[in-house]
Design a protein around this motif. Sequence first.
Motif, PDB file in Angstrom:
ATOM      1  N   MET A   1       0.850  -1.189   0.000  1.00 47.42           N
ATOM      2  CA  MET A   1       0.000   0.000   0.000  1.00 47.42           C
ATOM      3  C   MET A   1       0.888   1.241   0.000  1.00 47.42           C
ATOM      4  SD  MET A   1      -3.115   1.173   0.111  1.00 47.42           S
ATOM      5  CE  MET A   1      -3.918   2.727   0.472  1.00 47.42           C
ATOM      6  N   ILE A   2       0.602   2.175  -0.913  1.00 46.89           N
ATOM      7  CA  ILE A   2       1.378   3.401  -1.053  1.00 46.89           C
ATOM      8  C   ILE A   2       0.457   4.609  -0.870  1.00 46.89           C
ATOM      9  CG2 ILE A   2       2.656   4.843  -2.720  1.00 46.89           C
ATOM     10  CD1 ILE A   2       4.320   2.587  -1.796  1.00 46.89           C
ATOM     11  N   CYS A   3       0.939   5.608  -0.155  1.00 43.75           N
ATOM     12  CA  CYS A   3       0.264   6.907  -0.077  1.00 43.75           C
ATOM     13  C   CYS A   3       1.213   7.956  -0.651  1.00 43.75           C
ATOM     14  CB  CYS A   3      -0.094   7.270   1.357  1.00 43.75           C
ATOM     15  SG  CYS A   3      -1.384   6.252   2.094  1.00 43.75           S
ATOM     16  N   ILE A   4       0.751   8.694  -1.628  1.00 44.20           N
ATOM     17  CA  ILE A   4       1.546   9.758  -2.236  1.00 44.20           C
ATOM     18  C   ILE A   4       0.861  11.101  -1.993  1.00 44.20           C
ATOM     19  CG2 ILE A   4       2.483  10.693  -4.384  1.00 44.20           C
ATOM     20  CD1 ILE A   4       2.651   7.899  -5.487  1.00 44.20           C
ATOM     21  N   LEU A  21       4.767   7.590   0.975  1.00 44.63           N
ATOM     22  CA  LEU A  21       4.786   6.774   2.188  1.00 44.63           C
ATOM     23  C   LEU A  21       4.529   5.321   1.825  1.00 44.63           C
ATOM     24  CD1 LEU A  21       2.541   8.894   4.621  1.00 44.63           C
ATOM     25  CD2 LEU A  21       5.014   9.058   4.289  1.00 44.63           C
ATOM     26  N   GLN A  22       5.342   4.435   2.357  1.00 47.53           N
ATOM     27  CA  GLN A  22       5.062   3.001   2.301  1.00 47.53           C
ATOM     28  C   GLN A  22       4.291   2.649   3.564  1.00 47.53           C
ATOM     29  OE1 GLN A  22       6.079   0.304  -0.007  1.00 47.53           O
ATOM     30  NE2 GLN A  22       4.436  -0.578   1.225  1.00 47.53           N
ATOM     31  N   VAL A  23       3.124   2.034   3.414  1.00 47.29           N
ATOM     32  CA  VAL A  23       2.254   1.754   4.551  1.00 47.29           C
ATOM     33  C   VAL A  23       2.440   0.313   4.999  1.00 47.29           C
ATOM     34  CG1 VAL A  23      -0.116   1.789   5.414  1.00 47.29           C
ATOM     35  CG2 VAL A  23       0.598   3.421   3.650  1.00 47.29           C
ATOM     36  N   ILE A  24       2.701   0.134   6.290  1.00 45.96           N
ATOM     37  CA  ILE A  24       2.796  -1.194   6.868  1.00 45.96           C
ATOM     38  C   ILE A  24       1.885  -1.253   8.098  1.00 45.96           C
ATOM     39  CG2 ILE A  24       5.148  -1.576   6.058  1.00 45.96           C
ATOM     40  CD1 ILE A  24       6.097  -0.990   8.921  1.00 45.96           C
ATOM     41  N   GLY A  25       1.449  -2.458   8.460  1.00 44.00           N
ATOM     42  CA  GLY A  25       0.624  -2.587   9.653  1.00 44.00           C
ATOM     43  C   GLY A  25      -0.284  -3.789   9.600  1.00 44.00           C
ATOM     44  N   ASP A  26      -1.154  -3.889  10.590  1.00 48.15           N
ATOM     45  CA  ASP A  26      -2.067  -5.008  10.707  1.00 48.15           C
ATOM     46  C   ASP A  26      -3.218  -4.894   9.726  1.00 48.15           C
ATOM     47  OD1 ASP A  26      -0.484  -5.847  12.752  1.00 48.15           O
ATOM     48  OD2 ASP A  26      -1.784  -5.105  14.350  1.00 48.15           O
ATOM     49  N   PRO A  27      -3.748  -6.019   9.263  1.00 47.93           N
ATOM     50  CA  PRO A  27      -4.896  -5.984   8.352  1.00 47.93           C
ATOM     51  C   PRO A  27      -6.130  -5.314   8.955  1.00 47.93           C
ATOM     52  CG  PRO A  27      -3.865  -8.149   8.336  1.00 47.93           C
ATOM     53  CD  PRO A  27      -3.231  -7.385   9.453  1.00 47.93           C
ATOM     54  N   ASP A  28      -6.227  -5.322  10.297  1.00 51.48           N
ATOM     55  CA  ASP A  28      -7.399  -4.706  10.932  1.00 51.48           C
ATOM     56  C   ASP A  28      -7.245  -3.195  11.122  1.00 51.48           C
ATOM     57  OD1 ASP A  28      -5.543  -4.533  12.951  1.00 51.48           O
ATOM     58  OD2 ASP A  28      -6.671  -5.718  14.405  1.00 51.48           O
ATOM     59  N   LEU A  29      -6.131  -2.631  10.620  1.00 47.66           N
ATOM     60  CA  LEU A  29      -5.846  -1.188  10.622  1.00 47.66           C
ATOM     61  C   LEU A  29      -5.532  -0.626  12.002  1.00 47.66           C
ATOM     62  CD1 LEU A  29      -8.684   0.123   8.227  1.00 47.66           C
ATOM     63  CD2 LEU A  29      -6.456  -0.821   7.617  1.00 47.66           C
ATOM     64  N   GLY A  34       3.059   4.850   8.351  1.00 49.66           N
ATOM     65  CA  GLY A  34       3.495   5.311   7.041  1.00 49.66           C
ATOM     66  C   GLY A  34       4.958   5.704   7.106  1.00 49.66           C
ATOM     67  N   ILE A  35       5.782   5.051   6.318  1.00 52.04           N
ATOM     68  CA  ILE A  35       7.224   5.313   6.332  1.00 52.04           C
ATOM     69  C   ILE A  35       7.585   6.165   5.118  1.00 52.04           C
ATOM     70  CG2 ILE A  35       9.516   4.267   6.358  1.00 52.04           C
ATOM     71  CD1 ILE A  35       8.159   1.685   7.344  1.00 52.04           C
ATOM     72  N   LEU A  36       8.137   7.327   5.363  1.00 47.35           N
ATOM     73  CA  LEU A  36       8.545   8.197   4.263  1.00 47.35           C
ATOM     74  C   LEU A  36       9.710   7.559   3.524  1.00 47.35           C
ATOM     75  CD1 LEU A  36       8.297  10.916   2.748  1.00 47.35           C
ATOM     76  CD2 LEU A  36       9.945  11.853   4.381  1.00 47.35           C
ATOM     77  N   ILE A  37       9.498   7.232   2.251  1.00 54.15           N
ATOM     78  CA  ILE A  37      10.563   6.590   1.471  1.00 54.15           C
ATOM     79  C   ILE A  37      11.117   7.511   0.384  1.00 54.15           C
ATOM     80  CG2 ILE A  37       9.736   4.259   1.910  1.00 54.15           C
ATOM     81  CD1 ILE A  37       8.450   4.270  -0.859  1.00 54.15           C
ATOM     82  N   ASP A  38      10.432   8.622   0.127  1.00 54.89           N
ATOM     83  CA  ASP A  38      10.942   9.537  -0.894  1.00 54.89           C
ATOM     84  C   ASP A  38      10.224  10.869  -0.768  1.00 54.89           C
ATOM     85  OD1 ASP A  38      12.719   9.635  -3.420  1.00 54.89           O
ATOM     86  OD2 ASP A  38      10.864  10.580  -4.050  1.00 54.89           O
ATOM     87  N   ALA A 190       0.699   6.120  12.664  1.00 53.01           N
ATOM     88  CA  ALA A 190       2.005   6.703  12.947  1.00 53.01           C
ATOM     89  C   ALA A 190       2.720   7.091  11.654  1.00 53.01           C
ATOM     90  CB  ALA A 190       2.853   5.701  13.730  1.00 53.01           C
ATOM     91  N   LEU A 191       3.680   7.996  11.804  1.00 49.97           N
ATOM     92  CA  LEU A 191       4.520   8.436  10.685  1.00 49.97           C
ATOM     93  C   LEU A 191       5.971   8.280  11.092  1.00 49.97           C
ATOM     94  CD1 LEU A 191       4.708   9.851   7.873  1.00 49.97           C
ATOM     95  CD2 LEU A 191       4.748  12.030   9.118  1.00 49.97           C
ATOM     96  N   SER A 192       6.796   7.733  10.210  1.00 52.06           N
ATOM     97  CA  SER A 192       8.225   7.596  10.508  1.00 52.06           C
ATOM     98  C   SER A 192       9.036   7.829   9.239  1.00 52.06           C
ATOM     99  CB  SER A 192       8.526   6.206  11.087  1.00 52.06           C
ATOM    100  OG  SER A 192       8.345   5.206  10.095  1.00 52.06           O
ATOM    101  N   GLY A 193      10.342   7.896   9.417  1.00 54.95           N
ATOM    102  CA  GLY A 193      11.231   8.082   8.277  1.00 54.95           C
ATOM    103  C   GLY A 193      11.383   9.515   7.835  1.00 54.95           C
ATOM    104  N   HIS A 194      10.738  10.447   8.532  1.00 53.90           N
ATOM    105  CA  HIS A 194      10.784  11.851   8.113  1.00 53.90           C
ATOM    106  C   HIS A 194      11.721  12.691   8.970  1.00 53.90           C
ATOM    107  CE1 HIS A 194       7.962  11.541  11.382  1.00 53.90           C
ATOM    108  NE2 HIS A 194       7.658  12.820  11.387  1.00 53.90           N
ATOM    109  N   GLU A 195      12.498  12.026   9.812  1.00 51.82           N
ATOM    110  CA  GLU A 195      13.362  12.767  10.725  1.00 51.82           C
ATOM    111  C   GLU A 195      14.376  13.632   9.980  1.00 51.82           C
ATOM    112  OE1 GLU A 195      11.637   9.201  12.554  1.00 51.82           O
ATOM    113  OE2 GLU A 195      12.853   9.512  10.753  1.00 51.82           O
ATOM    114  N   GLY A 196      14.953  13.094   8.904  1.00 48.89           N
ATOM    115  CA  GLY A 196      15.939  13.863   8.146  1.00 48.89           C
ATOM    116  C   GLY A 196      15.359  15.126   7.550  1.00 48.89           C
ATOM    117  N   LEU A 197      14.128  15.037   7.051  1.00 46.08           N
ATOM    118  CA  LEU A 197      13.468  16.208   6.477  1.00 46.08           C
ATOM    119  C   LEU A 197      13.247  17.279   7.540  1.00 46.08           C
ATOM    120  CD1 LEU A 197      12.119  17.292   3.836  1.00 46.08           C
ATOM    121  CD2 LEU A 197       9.965  16.346   4.702  1.00 46.08           C
ATOM    122  N   LEU A 198      12.950  16.848   8.758  1.00 42.50           N
ATOM    123  CA  LEU A 198      12.664  17.805   9.825  1.00 42.50           C
ATOM    124  C   LEU A 198      13.927  18.405  10.435  1.00 42.50           C
ATOM    125  CD1 LEU A 198       9.745  16.009  11.718  1.00 42.50           C
ATOM    126  CD2 LEU A 198       9.643  17.580   9.772  1.00 42.50           C
TER     127      LEU A 198
END
Length: 269
Positions: A1-4, A21-29, A34-38, A190-198
Amino acid sequence: MICIGLDLAWSPRNPSGIATLQVIGDPDLARLTGILIDCRILQTNTEILDYIQTQAGRDPCLLAVDAPLRVPNRTGQRRAEAELNRVFRAYEAGAHPANRQLLEKNGQVRGEELVQALSSCGFQEQAEIQQGSFARQITEVFPHSAMVSLFGLHCTLKYKARPKRTWQERQQAWQLYRQHLQSLTTADPALSGHEGLLQVEVGSLKGRSLKNYEDQVDALMCAYIALYGFRWGSERCHSFGSLQEGHIFTPLPIGLREQMNTTSRKNLG
């Protein structure tokens, strides 16, 4: 699952910010991240379309765009802006009017061109993001109303350049904006992977470099709106306007959310 998320400039003469964002997690949501990949700056329609196709591949993808995607009215504003502004004007988070007189270039509105081009890749324009919907869709969003709702703000953050707004005021707003974005590491979703941008030192940026950074951060915000919509749907979000007349999808503040849910239940009754 991708969120752009796409902070789309109204004209291709100006750069646009885009984040994935690459989305990972449980099927029940229940636990989504969302991990910032680009995150980058793009210019032309071709660059944007190629990027989206590369990132999304054949996977489900929610594309959240900060720009009008459907503008049937020649002048004035769309119903979407009128409805959103009635709710968010008190937070100084009203949307600018969208009409063809302002946006149309050579008979085309850029957001409408994007929707049409992506339809060949299986993307459908939708007025809202449904909870848990593994779709390929494109939806218009509005970061300022989302920030008010997600961060519990009394008014919008004044980080953009405006007449009579000092650089000191903007820097203070940037500090708050980035603190709130950092707080999303423990949010639901949750959101992760955006530490460098911040960690970018905003005070060292000027002119186009600062505007590019602003567009990238706002694109990240758009991508998170898509993730939030996927997690909560109409339970915590609302679409103003309609698919036919133009739409704006946004999270709602808690108090307003409860009020609108109560009104909806009364109308159903």
